[in-house]
Design an enzyme around this catalytic site. Structure first.
Site, short mmCIF file in Angstrom:
data_model
loop_
_atom_site.label_atom_id
_atom_site.label_comp_id
_atom_site.label_asym_id
_atom_site.label_seq_id
_atom_site.Cartn_x
_atom_site.Cartn_y
_atom_site.Cartn_z
CG HIS A 13 -9.90 7.12 4.67
ND1 HIS A 13 -9.66 5.55 4.60
CD2 HIS A 13 -8.67 7.54 4.97
CE1 HIS A 13 -8.18 5.15 4.71
NE2 HIS A 13 -7.63 6.50 4.67
CG LEU A 14 -11.56 11.68 9.04
CD1 LEU A 14 -11.99 12.30 10.31
CD2 LEU A 14 -11.83 12.77 7.80
N GLY A 15 -7.17 10.73 7.43
CA GLY A 15 -5.72 10.35 7.57
C GLY A 15 -5.06 11.42 6.98
CG ASN A 16 -1.06 12.84 4.50
OD1 ASN A 16 -0.66 13.97 5.22
ND2 ASN A 16 -0.26 12.74 3.28
CD GLU A 32 -6.42 1.96 2.76
OE1 GLU A 32 -6.82 2.47 1.71
OE2 GLU A 32 -5.53 2.09 3.64
CG ASN A 84 -2.01 1.10 1.25
OD1 ASN A 84 -1.85 2.11 0.35
ND2 ASN A 84 -2.98 1.05 2.07
NE ARG A 115 -4.67 3.47 -1.33
CZ ARG A 115 -4.46 4.64 -1.01
NH1 ARG A 115 -3.09 4.81 -0.78
NH2 ARG A 115 -5.18 5.58 -1.23
CB VAL A 151 -7.05 11.62 11.83
CG1 VAL A 151 -7.71 12.69 12.53
CG2 VAL A 151 -5.55 12.22 11.26
CG HIS A 166 -9.64 7.54 0.86
ND1 HIS A 166 -9.90 8.55 1.44
CD2 HIS A 166 -8.28 7.19 0.99
CE1 HIS A 166 -8.70 9.12 1.90
NE2 HIS A 166 -7.59 8.40 1.53
NE ARG A 209 -3.44 14.67 -0.51
CZ ARG A 209 -4.14 13.31 -0.34
NH1 ARG A 209 -5.12 13.17 -1.36
NH2 ARG A 209 -3.54 12.39 0.39
#
Length: 395
Positions: free
Chosen positions: A205-208, A381, A9, A88, A328, A177, A238
């Site tokens: 979906h909360l990440g980078n 994932e 991934n 991925r 997150v 995602h 972003r």
């Protein structure tokens, strides 16, 4: 089929990997290469029950990170002899609507789609090329993040732009995602003890990278990311939603060309621009120390999520659960609280004790009386990619 599948991934600044046993679903090894391109990166490799194998050094690019991963297997085990490697891949455009076996034509097509996902498709290709060289003759399977959103209706994926842009250049909403959404939505329905085909969810979906997705009966019907993974929520680096006229204004007023604007919106915006750091943990720390920039950044981050929750609630009409996932979403209770603040009238009531409990794994964080469940579902994932890869090589 016996054997193991290596899952790669490869993200914008990290490489997550797992070795998945096909029969038992056990994970003989897993690891993370993070902070690629920064001054000090870190590799953490887990194999068996022993202490993790760690390296701290600068990984200048993803090829160096992948080389370090292969060295970790050689140094700390287990021996690598996968029956397949699952990758991925972020953007499949309209060409790839399901997982595919990788050949030269697929590699070329993924490269052609790189302008749509400049932070991701090129590094996804690096992972594929390194794996093909390391494991000649082993099937390589590409699993596309956009594939889950193939069910978007035309009114969701069509932009109000000239027909030539849409027909000739493929300008439309694709969504991302998707691999995470596929896994998380299935697990959420199981937690609710509901048939996925009768379950409506809003998955955050909360990440980078960060996205919101409206799922109706197991099908994606709207999602915040669009033509590229830049649209939508505020993210680590972003911008998310901005005025479409912004690039033109910057060209006229600031003399900035398109490449510079895209680079800034993708790599120098988001939390990084607002708080001075793209790391949510550091932003929370700074806000706690009285940093007003960080505090404002967190307010903006939560407010944007709330806007999408409200919009998707209206779109779905009935919501069975709000589902938080990603680094997150899974680990930051303050973000969950901020995202849901003031939504009691919509039947969404967070339980502060449950929300702030030092727990991991799948869990409910809403009150028993909440009309809409609030769930935390750690994404997997890697298993979803392994599952799709296995299904393909078994054909």
């Amino acid at each position: 089929m016996a054997g193991q599948i290596l899952v790669l991934n490869t993200g914008s600044s990290s490489i997550k990997y797992e070795l998945v046993d096909v029969e038992s679903r056990a994970r003989p090894a897993r690891g993370l290469v993070e902070r690629i391109g920064e001054e000090e990166g870190r590799l953490t490799h887990h194999a068996g029950d022993g202490p993790p194998y760690e390296r701290k050094e600068r990984f200048g690019d993803h090829a160096q990170g992948l080389a370090a991963m292969l060295a970790a297997f050689a140094d700390a085990g287990p021996a690598l002899d996968p029956v397949a490697v699952g990758h991925r891949v972020v953007h499949g455009g309209t060409r790839f609507r399901e997982a595919v076996l990788v050949d030269d034509g697929v590699i070329s097509a993924i490269g052609d789609l790189s302008p749509l996902a400049p932070l991701h498709n090129p590094v996804n290709l690096t992972g594929i090329r390194v794996a093909r060289e390391a494991f000649p003759g082993v099937p390589q399977v590409a699993v596309f993040d956009t594939a889950f959103h193939r069910t978007l209706p035309p009114e969701a994926y069509t932009y109000a732009v000239p027909l030539d842009w849409r027909d000739r250049l493929g300008v439309r909403r694709y969504g991302f995602h998707g691999t995470s959404c596929a896994y998380v939505s299935a697990r959420a329905a199981a937690l609710l003890e509901r048939d996925p085909a009768r379950t409506n969810l809003i998955v955050l979906h909360l990440g980078n990278g960060a996205s919101a997705t409206a799922i109706e009966g197991g099908r994606s019907v709207d999602t915040s990311m669009g033509l590229t993974p830049l649209e939508g929520l505020v993210m680590g680096t972003r911008s998310g939603d901005v005025d479409p006229a912004l690039p033109g204004y910057l060209a006229r007023a600031g003399g900035m060309d398109v490449a510079r604007t895209e680079e800034d919106l993708s790599r120098r915006s988001g939390l990084l621009a607002l708080a001075g750091t793209g790391d949510m943990r550091e932003a929370r720390h700074r806000a706690g120390e009285g940093d007003e920039r960080a505090r404002l950044a967190l307010d903006i981050y939560g407010r944007r999520i709330r806007k999408y929750i409200g919009a998707y609630y209206a779109l779905l009409g009935r919501v069975d659960a709000i589902v938080f996932t990603g680094g997150v979403g899974e680990h930051d209770p303050a973000t969950r609280a901020s995202a849901l603040a003031g939504l009691h009238r919509l039947g969404i009531t967070l339980d502060p004790t449950r929300n702030e409990a030092a727990e991991t794994g799948e869990r409910w964080v809403s009150t028993p009386e909440s009309e809409v469940a609030v769930l935390v579902v750690p994404t997997d994932e890697e298993w979803e990619i392994a599952r799709e890869a296995l299904a393909l090589i078994r054909l």
